[in-house]
Design an enzyme around this catalytic site. Structure first.
Site, short mmCIF file in Angstrom:
data_model
loop_
_atom_site.label_atom_id
_atom_site.label_comp_id
_atom_site.label_asym_id
_atom_site.label_seq_id
_atom_site.Cartn_x
_atom_site.Cartn_y
_atom_site.Cartn_z
N ASP A 122 -44.43 -13.27 27.41
CA ASP A 122 -44.90 -12.06 28.08
C ASP A 122 -45.40 -11.04 27.08
O ASP A 122 -46.39 -10.33 27.32
CB ASP A 122 -43.75 -11.48 28.92
CG ASP A 122 -44.25 -10.47 29.93
OD1 ASP A 122 -45.42 -10.56 30.34
OD2 ASP A 122 -43.47 -9.59 30.32
N ASP A 164 -40.96 -10.02 36.85
CA ASP A 164 -39.87 -9.27 36.22
C ASP A 164 -38.63 -9.27 37.09
O ASP A 164 -37.51 -9.45 36.60
CB ASP A 164 -40.32 -7.84 35.94
CG ASP A 164 -41.54 -7.79 35.04
OD1 ASP A 164 -41.57 -8.55 34.07
OD2 ASP A 164 -42.46 -7.01 35.33
#
Length: 523
Positions: A255, A444
């Site tokens: 990420d 997330d």
């Protein structure tokens, strides 16, 4: 297995949405379309080390701090609820048999190298788990690039169809598997027809509320996004311990690279979604409403404007005398805007005042500073707009400016912050004018929940420590966004905090507490 959006995004009350880092125009570089000469000028400014290393760039104002706290307060509730529900689901909707079956199924479906803690050392298990995690992250990266390619080519029917199929499968198949395990463990009396009818309605309503949310209440859409995260977290928690933790660390690193590197797929996706004609892609973001009093940082305050106006050397009052005929001819072609906006759009400056108070002629200026300071960038100058094309005009509040196309339709709202950076917000339709919200990628939610769920399987202390660490990391990410105004993913800081505190709690804090309880203390 993951969603390709793991970053924070904001929606503005001015209409439209922007990522807090991608829509902020650092130095003079606009993220949206602008004249061709703008890119060349921005490239020159980007190499100006003196300007880029200005210490004021990294200061945070009280307005930015308050806005970050409002954003944190709005997003922390759904994140906490998702993590708590996922931990309860993993702990309560599982037993020894289902855990072994789930671990075996996940090992056969997703891992390349088989791990066995009973016959392998910790080093061998760690290396094999890292290899499996690297393979899974590589597949996720390749799928994200495919999504970016489809979105760039505007293959929205294929993309939306794939996402609808994935959501329906997740809610129907994986959700049905979790419900079936709960029915078996708690011996809930229900017949097959009722079960499948409930599962069908649950999936159909979920898909419609996520992808056609205009007809559904906001809390229904938000509830299904949370349910999606909980179900997927319950499924991913069946990985063995080594694979789960190595996968979380690898995903955090991925990420980080996907958002910050120039060739990152998430960075490319955010840039494509920020364009004027970019279509919506639902199902990737959770949107939480901000309070009405929360105002976006970056708009200069009244005090900062007055301080700049009072400085005779940097922002003097400008007077320009013209004949009535000239005034009528040029009233629609001449406008006063900050110097930073004039440089962004390469507009000729036709009036300004030197430090000695002498006015220039109406010809384009040749003495515009090559490396203007933030104070000079905020100064109001008079520029001449092109004879044909768009227009820039001040709004009613005197702080922002509206860019219109040649037909007079508003395209974006512009303003300059106290560092001389140009901010932009795209203007959409009038229905979105009252939106003031923060968006967090659904990925997330999912991986936060996986980490907390895995910690909850060990003890309540590790669960509480990891949840608090994740929330602290999320708040720290929001503060960094306000300070640096650069693209920052929401996953890495929270994941690293969670992993560190899990190890500390399990290896140090819990044994210390147990030893204290074993020894009697007299007060």
């Amino acid at each position: 297995m993951s969603t390709p959006s793991n970053s924070l995004q904001y929606s503005s009350p001015h209409g439209g949405s922007r990522t807090p880092s991608e829509q902020i125009i650092s130095s003079y570089q606009l993220h949206t379309s602008s004249p061709s000469s703008t890119d060349q000028f921005a490239d020159e400014i980007r190499h100006n080390d003196e300007f880029n290393t200005d210490s004021n760039v990294y200061k945070i104002s009280l307005e930015e701090l308050l806005y970050s706290s409002s954003s944190y307060h709005a997003i922390v509730k759904p994140v906490t609820l998702t993590m708590v529900l996922a931990a309860l689901a993993v702990v309560c909707i599982n037993d020894e048999q289902t855990l072994q079956q789930g671990e075996q199924a996940m090992r056969e479906a997703y891992t390349v190298w088989k791990t066995d803690e009973s016959s392998q050392s910790n080093g061998e298990t760690l290396v094999l788990s890292l290899g499996n995690a690297l393979v899974m992250v590589s597949v996720i990266c390749a799928m994200t690039f495919v999504i970016v390619l489809l979105y760039k080519l505007r293959c929205m029917k294929i993309l939306i169809g794939y996402m609808i199929f994935s959501s329906a499968t997740l809610l129907g198949v994986l959700g049905g598997s979790m419900f079936q395990v709960a029915i078996q463990i708690y011996e809930i009396p229900i017949d097959r027809i009722t079960f499948y009818l409930f599962l069908y309605n649950f999936s159909v309503v979920g898909v419609m509320s996520i992808f056609w949310s205009r007809g559904a209440p906001t809390f229904v859409t938000q509830g299904y996004l949370i349910a999606t995260s909980v179900i997927l977290a319950w499924q991913l928690s069946h990985f063995d311990t080594w694979t789960t933790w190595t996968l979380l660390v690898m995903l955090a690193l991925y990420d980080l690279c996907a958002v910050l590197t120039p060739c990152g797929p998430l960075k490319a996706l955010v840039e494509l979604m920020s364009q004027d004609d970019s279509p919506d892609m639902p199902g990737l973001l959770y949107e939480a409403e901000l309070p009405p009093e929360a105002h976006r940082p970056g708009i200069p305050t009244q005090s900062s404007q007055s301080s700049v106006s009072d400085d005779d050397d940097s922002n003097p009052d400008i007077t320009w005398y013209r004949s009535e005929s000239e005034e009528r001819e040029l009233q629609n072609l001449v406008v006063q805007i900050p110097l930073a906006m004039a440089l962004v759009y390469s507009l000729p400056v036709v009036e300004s005042t030197h430090s000695n108070g002498a006015q220039t002629s109406s010809l384009p200026l040749l003495d515009v500073p090559e490396n203007p300071t933030p104070q000079e960038l905020r100064c109001m100058v008079t520029v001449k707009l092109p004879d044909s094309g768009g227009r820039i005009e001040p709004s009613g509040d005197g702080k922002t400016f509206i860019e219109r196309d040649r037909f007079g339709v508003p395209k974006r709202t512009l303003w300059v912050d106290r560092q001389g950076k140009v901010f932009t917000e795209l203007v959409e339709n009038e229905d979105d004018e009252s939106r003031n919200s923060i968006r967090l990628g659904l990925g997330d939610f999912i991986f936060y929940s996986v980490l907390v769920s895995k910690a909850a399987q060990y003890s309540f202390a590790t669960f509480a420590a990891c949840m608090l660490a994740i929330l602290a990391g999320l708040g720290f990410t929001l503060i960094l966004l306000a300070v640096y105004h650069h693209a920052l993913p929401a996953l890495p800081i929270s994941i690293f905090f969670g992993v560190i505190f899990y190890i500390l709690t399990r290896l140090a804090i819990e044994p210390w507490i147990e030893n204290i309880f074993k020894l009697p203390f007299y007060v």
